[in-house]
Design a protein around this motif. Structure first.
Motif, PDB file in Angstrom:
ATOM      1  N   ASP A   1      41.449  84.960 -39.396  1.00 44.20           N
ATOM      2  CA  ASP A   1      41.960  85.930 -40.367  1.00 44.20           C
ATOM      3  C   ASP A   1      41.561  85.500 -41.780  1.00 44.20           C
ATOM      4  OD1 ASP A   1      43.336  87.779 -41.860  1.00 44.20           O
ATOM      5  OD2 ASP A   1      45.214  87.592 -40.748  1.00 44.20           O
ATOM      6  N   GLU A   2      40.332  85.815 -42.138  1.00 50.37           N
ATOM      7  CA  GLU A   2      39.772  85.522 -43.456  1.00 50.37           C
ATOM      8  C   GLU A   2      39.114  86.779 -44.006  1.00 50.37           C
ATOM      9  OE1 GLU A   2      39.890  82.886 -45.317  1.00 50.37           O
ATOM     10  OE2 GLU A   2      40.493  81.247 -43.977  1.00 50.37           O
ATOM     11  N   ALA A   3      39.160  86.957 -45.323  1.00 48.40           N
ATOM     12  CA  ALA A   3      38.520  88.117 -45.942  1.00 48.40           C
ATOM     13  C   ALA A   3      37.001  88.020 -45.885  1.00 48.40           C
ATOM     14  CB  ALA A   3      38.988  88.258 -47.390  1.00 48.40           C
ATOM     15  N   GLU A   4      36.474  86.806 -45.865  1.00 49.22           N
ATOM     16  CA  GLU A   4      35.031  86.574 -45.807  1.00 49.22           C
ATOM     17  C   GLU A   4      34.665  86.096 -44.404  1.00 49.22           C
ATOM     18  OE1 GLU A   4      31.481  86.288 -45.730  1.00 49.22           O
ATOM     19  OE2 GLU A   4      32.069  86.798 -47.797  1.00 49.22           O
ATOM     20  N   VAL A   5      33.800  86.848 -43.739  1.00 49.85           N
ATOM     21  CA  VAL A   5      33.461  86.530 -42.351  1.00 49.85           C
ATOM     22  C   VAL A   5      32.850  85.143 -42.210  1.00 49.85           C
ATOM     23  CG1 VAL A   5      31.172  87.630 -42.455  1.00 49.85           C
ATOM     24  CG2 VAL A   5      32.363  87.440 -40.261  1.00 49.85           C
ATOM     25  N   LYS A   6      32.078  84.700 -43.201  1.00 49.33           N
ATOM     26  CA  LYS A   6      31.439  83.381 -43.099  1.00 49.33           C
ATOM     27  C   LYS A   6      32.459  82.245 -43.152  1.00 49.33           C
ATOM     28  CE  LYS A   6      28.378  84.042 -46.424  1.00 49.33           C
ATOM     29  NZ  LYS A   6      28.522  85.492 -46.703  1.00 49.33           N
ATOM     30  N   ASP A   7      33.614  82.485 -43.788  1.00 52.44           N
ATOM     31  CA  ASP A   7      34.659  81.461 -43.802  1.00 52.44           C
ATOM     32  C   ASP A   7      35.275  81.293 -42.417  1.00 52.44           C
ATOM     33  OD1 ASP A   7      34.218  81.055 -46.481  1.00 52.44           O
ATOM     34  OD2 ASP A   7      35.913  82.284 -47.148  1.00 52.44           O
ATOM     35  N   ALA A   8      35.457  82.416 -41.722  1.00 50.03           N
ATOM     36  CA  ALA A   8      35.951  82.337 -40.342  1.00 50.03           C
ATOM     37  C   ALA A   8      34.895  81.713 -39.439  1.00 50.03           C
ATOM     38  CB  ALA A   8      36.333  83.726 -39.843  1.00 50.03           C
ATOM     39  N   GLU A   9      33.646  82.085 -39.642  1.00 39.15           N
ATOM     40  CA  GLU A   9      32.551  81.557 -38.823  1.00 39.15           C
ATOM     41  C   GLU A   9      32.457  80.039 -38.926  1.00 39.15           C
ATOM     42  OE1 GLU A   9      27.984  82.923 -38.152  1.00 39.15           O
ATOM     43  OE2 GLU A   9      28.543  82.417 -40.214  1.00 39.15           O
ATOM     44  N   ALA A  10      32.604  79.510 -40.138  1.00 33.24           N
ATOM     45  CA  ALA A  10      32.475  78.065 -40.333  1.00 33.24           C
ATOM     46  C   ALA A  10      33.478  77.292 -39.488  1.00 33.24           C
ATOM     47  CB  ALA A  10      32.657  77.723 -41.811  1.00 33.24           C
ATOM     48  N   LYS A  11      34.671  77.852 -39.299  1.00 31.73           N
ATOM     49  CA  LYS A  11      35.716  77.152 -38.543  1.00 31.73           C
ATOM     50  C   LYS A  11      35.338  76.955 -37.079  1.00 31.73           C
ATOM     51  CE  LYS A  11      39.333  79.111 -41.499  1.00 31.73           C
ATOM     52  NZ  LYS A  11      40.553  79.951 -41.542  1.00 31.73           N
ATOM     53  N   ILE A  12      34.443  77.785 -36.573  1.00 32.81           N
ATOM     54  CA  ILE A  12      33.976  77.616 -35.196  1.00 32.81           C
ATOM     55  C   ILE A  12      33.291  76.268 -35.034  1.00 32.81           C
ATOM     56  CG2 ILE A  12      32.302  78.474 -33.491  1.00 32.81           C
ATOM     57  CD1 ILE A  12      32.802  81.299 -34.667  1.00 32.81           C
ATOM     58  N   TRP A  13      32.575  75.853 -36.076  1.00 35.16           N
ATOM     59  CA  TRP A  13      31.675  74.706 -35.996  1.00 35.16           C
ATOM     60  C   TRP A  13      32.218  73.434 -36.632  1.00 35.16           C
ATOM     61  CZ3 TRP A  13      27.202  75.616 -33.289  1.00 35.16           C
ATOM     62  CH2 TRP A  13      26.864  76.960 -33.070  1.00 35.16           C
ATOM     63  N   THR A  14      33.078  73.581 -37.643  1.00 39.83           N
ATOM     64  CA  THR A  14      33.524  72.413 -38.401  1.00 39.83           C
ATOM     65  C   THR A  14      34.947  72.616 -38.909  1.00 39.83           C
ATOM     66  OG1 THR A  14      33.050  71.011 -40.331  1.00 39.83           O
ATOM     67  CG2 THR A  14      32.526  73.344 -40.536  1.00 39.83           C
TER      68      THR A  14
ATOM     69  N   ASP B   1      27.916  92.568 -28.558  1.00 42.48           N
ATOM     70  CA  ASP B   1      27.559  92.889 -29.941  1.00 42.48           C
ATOM     71  C   ASP B   1      27.662  91.637 -30.811  1.00 42.48           C
ATOM     72  OD1 ASP B   1      26.393  95.000 -31.340  1.00 42.48           O
ATOM     73  OD2 ASP B   1      28.220  95.401 -32.458  1.00 42.48           O
ATOM     74  N   PRO B   2      26.855  90.635 -30.494  1.00 42.11           N
ATOM     75  CA  PRO B   2      26.993  89.324 -31.132  1.00 42.11           C
ATOM     76  C   PRO B   2      26.641  89.337 -32.613  1.00 42.11           C
ATOM     77  CG  PRO B   2      24.996  89.411 -29.807  1.00 42.11           C
ATOM     78  CD  PRO B   2      25.760  90.666 -29.507  1.00 42.11           C
ATOM     79  N   PHE B   3      27.349  88.511 -33.371  1.00 44.37           N
ATOM     80  CA  PHE B   3      27.114  88.385 -34.812  1.00 44.37           C
ATOM     81  C   PHE B   3      26.797  86.940 -35.165  1.00 44.37           C
ATOM     82  CE2 PHE B   3      28.486  87.345 -39.105  1.00 44.37           C
ATOM     83  CZ  PHE B   3      27.810  88.304 -39.843  1.00 44.37           C
ATOM     84  N   TYR B   4      25.790  86.771 -36.036  1.00 40.64           N
ATOM     85  CA  TYR B   4      25.426  85.471 -36.607  1.00 40.64           C
ATOM     86  C   TYR B   4      25.124  85.724 -38.079  1.00 40.64           C
ATOM     87  CZ  TYR B   4      24.169  85.357 -31.658  1.00 40.64           C
ATOM     88  OH  TYR B   4      24.172  85.521 -30.297  1.00 40.64           O
ATOM     89  N   SER B   5      25.715  84.966 -38.966  1.00 38.35           N
ATOM     90  CA  SER B   5      25.459  85.199 -40.386  1.00 38.35           C
ATOM     91  C   SER B   5      24.074  84.684 -40.773  1.00 38.35           C
ATOM     92  CB  SER B   5      26.528  84.517 -41.240  1.00 38.35           C
ATOM     93  OG  SER B   5      26.404  83.111 -41.176  1.00 38.35           O
ATOM     94  N   ASN B   6      23.594  85.188 -41.891  1.00 39.75           N
ATOM     95  CA  ASN B   6      22.306  84.763 -42.426  1.00 39.75           C
ATOM     96  C   ASN B   6      22.401  83.413 -43.138  1.00 39.75           C
ATOM     97  OD1 ASN B   6      20.591  86.971 -41.722  1.00 39.75           O
ATOM     98  ND2 ASN B   6      21.545  88.209 -43.322  1.00 39.75           N
ATOM     99  N   TRP B   7      21.256  82.788 -43.304  1.00 36.41           N
ATOM    100  CA  TRP B   7      21.035  81.635 -44.171  1.00 36.41           C
ATOM    101  C   TRP B   7      21.482  80.304 -43.556  1.00 36.41           C
ATOM    102  CZ3 TRP B   7      17.795  84.179 -46.648  1.00 36.41           C
ATOM    103  CH2 TRP B   7      18.068  85.446 -47.172  1.00 36.41           C
ATOM    104  N   PRO B   8      20.834  79.220 -43.996  1.00 33.98           N
ATOM    105  CA  PRO B   8      21.160  77.875 -43.486  1.00 33.98           C
ATOM    106  C   PRO B   8      22.588  77.475 -43.851  1.00 33.98           C
ATOM    107  CG  PRO B   8      19.038  77.881 -44.623  1.00 33.98           C
ATOM    108  CD  PRO B   8      19.691  79.196 -44.932  1.00 33.98           C
ATOM    109  N   LYS B   9      23.165  76.615 -43.012  1.00 38.18           N
ATOM    110  CA  LYS B   9      24.531  76.139 -43.222  1.00 38.18           C
ATOM    111  C   LYS B   9      24.527  74.618 -43.371  1.00 38.18           C
ATOM    112  CE  LYS B   9      26.358  80.264 -42.554  1.00 38.18           C
ATOM    113  NZ  LYS B   9      25.103  81.036 -42.515  1.00 38.18           N
ATOM    114  N   SER B  10      25.170  74.138 -44.422  1.00 41.10           N
ATOM    115  CA  SER B  10      25.216  72.690 -44.650  1.00 41.10           C
ATOM    116  C   SER B  10      25.910  71.978 -43.499  1.00 41.10           C
ATOM    117  CB  SER B  10      25.928  72.386 -45.971  1.00 41.10           C
ATOM    118  OG  SER B  10      27.264  72.883 -45.955  1.00 41.10           O
ATOM    119  N   TYR B  11      26.916  72.627 -42.901  1.00 42.21           N
ATOM    120  CA  TYR B  11      27.657  71.983 -41.815  1.00 42.21           C
ATOM    121  C   TYR B  11      26.867  71.952 -40.504  1.00 42.21           C
ATOM    122  CZ  TYR B  11      29.014  76.903 -40.915  1.00 42.21           C
ATOM    123  OH  TYR B  11      29.018  78.264 -40.691  1.00 42.21           O
ATOM    124  N   LEU B  12      25.690  72.583 -40.501  1.00 41.54           N
ATOM    125  CA  LEU B  12      24.803  72.526 -39.337  1.00 41.54           C
ATOM    126  C   LEU B  12      23.482  71.838 -39.685  1.00 41.54           C
ATOM    127  CD1 LEU B  12      25.363  76.074 -37.764  1.00 41.54           C
ATOM    128  CD2 LEU B  12      26.273  73.884 -36.959  1.00 41.54           C
ATOM    129  N   GLY B  13      23.531  70.956 -40.680  1.00 44.10           N
ATOM    130  CA  GLY B  13      22.317  70.251 -41.080  1.00 44.10           C
ATOM    131  C   GLY B  13      21.277  71.171 -41.669  1.00 44.10           C
TER     132      GLY B  13
END
Length: 357
Positions: free
Chosen positions: A115-128, A213-225
């Motif tokens: 439950d985040e207003a920004e999807v990338k903030d929720a996405e990050a929690k999956i990984w780190t 209907d899979p979603f993946y955000s754009n651009w490199p992520k620091s938490y994924l090297g």
């Protein structure tokens, strides 16, 4: 313009789609996550390690669903269940056919973290656990609190491992919608690693994973090297396929296939039994409904015989399609495109044509 399009599409898509009143208020006021088993009519019981559960048997085939982004859902006291009428789906118990066929039917919830207003903030929690918003979670008053020092991927793996420890069956299927597809992949990778390390029974490795209907955000992520999320998912899927895991994917909206919004991840789709659904019973602005259609269409398709490929005697992909046929489609060179039944919601009249990937 690009920013506006992104906000419009993702704000619509975050409106998916749960049931109000199925769960008590306390589940939304306090932090609650983990595995829930379901019976007929959206009855449920949370899985607790070492305790019997009315809706789970160690020997049955098992299907587990993982939801995606949940912006604003906690204040609304909404959680996704198996009736999807509020998401544009049928007013039906979509677990019914699975339960009648002898399946355990479950959902892995992480809704308060998602439950985040920004999807990338929720996405990050999956990984780190140390992303932009760490592991904060939201309660039904709308307030955020600090969460555990573990990623959602780690938390759901712990729930899975603890509650499936005595599993003696041989058929586990994981479904992941939108952001939840990343979790389906991450969870399966963690299970596979534990099996390889000898700390988990090989019976717990999913046989089949459906990316809805899979979603993946754009651009490199620091938490994924500094790698893209889609890039890491491709590497995981490539490895998991060598372990015998079957992957199928269904695209039902432009949420990820539009470059303004997300990474289409064509490379990953080519590694799966990939189907393009056409939910043309929704209009052009019903983006949220189209995004959700992949979930209820897949669940509902288990009630019907596998669809056919037009002009052939071959079967297309669906929840009812056999593992062996789905694996053959995955390892083939074609994708499937919806060509009949596109104006009716019920999957029984669907047919597909083959197209180049």
């Amino acid at each position: 313009m690009r920013r506006l399009f992104l906000l419009l599409v993702l704000s619509f898509s975050s409106l998916t789609h749960a049931a109000v009143g199925v769960f008590p208020d306390s589940i939304f006021q306090n932090l609650d996550h983990g595995l829930y088993w379901f019976g007929y009519g959206d009855t449920w019981e949370k899985a607790i390690p070492g305790h019997a559960n009315a809706y789970f048997s160690n020997s049955k085939p098992t299907v587990i669903y993982i939801h995606g982004w949940q912006n604003g859902k906690t204040r609304a006291k909404n959680r996704e269940t198996f009736n999807r009428k509020d998401a544009g789906g049928p007013d039906l118990d979509l677990a019914y056919a699975w339960l009648a066929a002898g399946y355990n039917v479950g959902i892995l919830y992480w809704n308060q973290f998602a439950d985040e207003a920004e999807v990338k903030d929720a996405e990050a929690k999956i990984w780190t656990a140390s992303g932009p918003r760490a592991m904060r979670w939201r309660n039904s008053s709308g307030a955020y609190s600090s969460g555990p020092n573990k990623s959602v991927g780690d938390l759901l793996f712990e729930h899975y491992k603890a509650n499936m420890a005595g599993y003696s069956g041989s058929n586990i299927r994981i479904l992941g919608h939108s952001l939840g597809n990343e979790l389906a992949i991450v969870l399966t990778k963690k299970i596979s690693d534990a099996v390889t390390a000898g700390t988990l029974s090989s019976r717990l490795l999913p046989k089949r994973v459906a990316l809805l209907d899979p979603f993946y955000s754009n651009w490199p992520k620091s938490y994924l090297g500094n790698k893209w999320v889609g890039e890491v998912c491709r590497s995981y899927v490539s490895e998991l396929k060598t372990k015998g895991v079957i992957f199928e994917a269904y695209r039902s909206s432009a949420v990820a296939s539009n470059p303004f919004v997300g990474d289409e991840n064509k490379g990953l789709m080519k590694m799966t039994a990939f189907t393009e659904l056409k939910p043309w019973y929704f209009n052009a602005v019903q983006i949220s409904e189209k995004h959700s259609a992949a979930v209820w269409h897949y669940l509902w398709s288990f009630s019907f015989n596998p669809p056919s490929i037009s002009g052939t005697s071959n079967q297309a992909a669906s929840a009812r399609t056999s593992d062996s046929r789905t694996a053959a489609l995955m390892n083939g060179t074609k994708k499937l495109v919806h060509n009949r039944g596109i104006y009716s919601k019920e999957p029984s009249d669907d047919t597909f044509v083959e197209a180049s990937r």
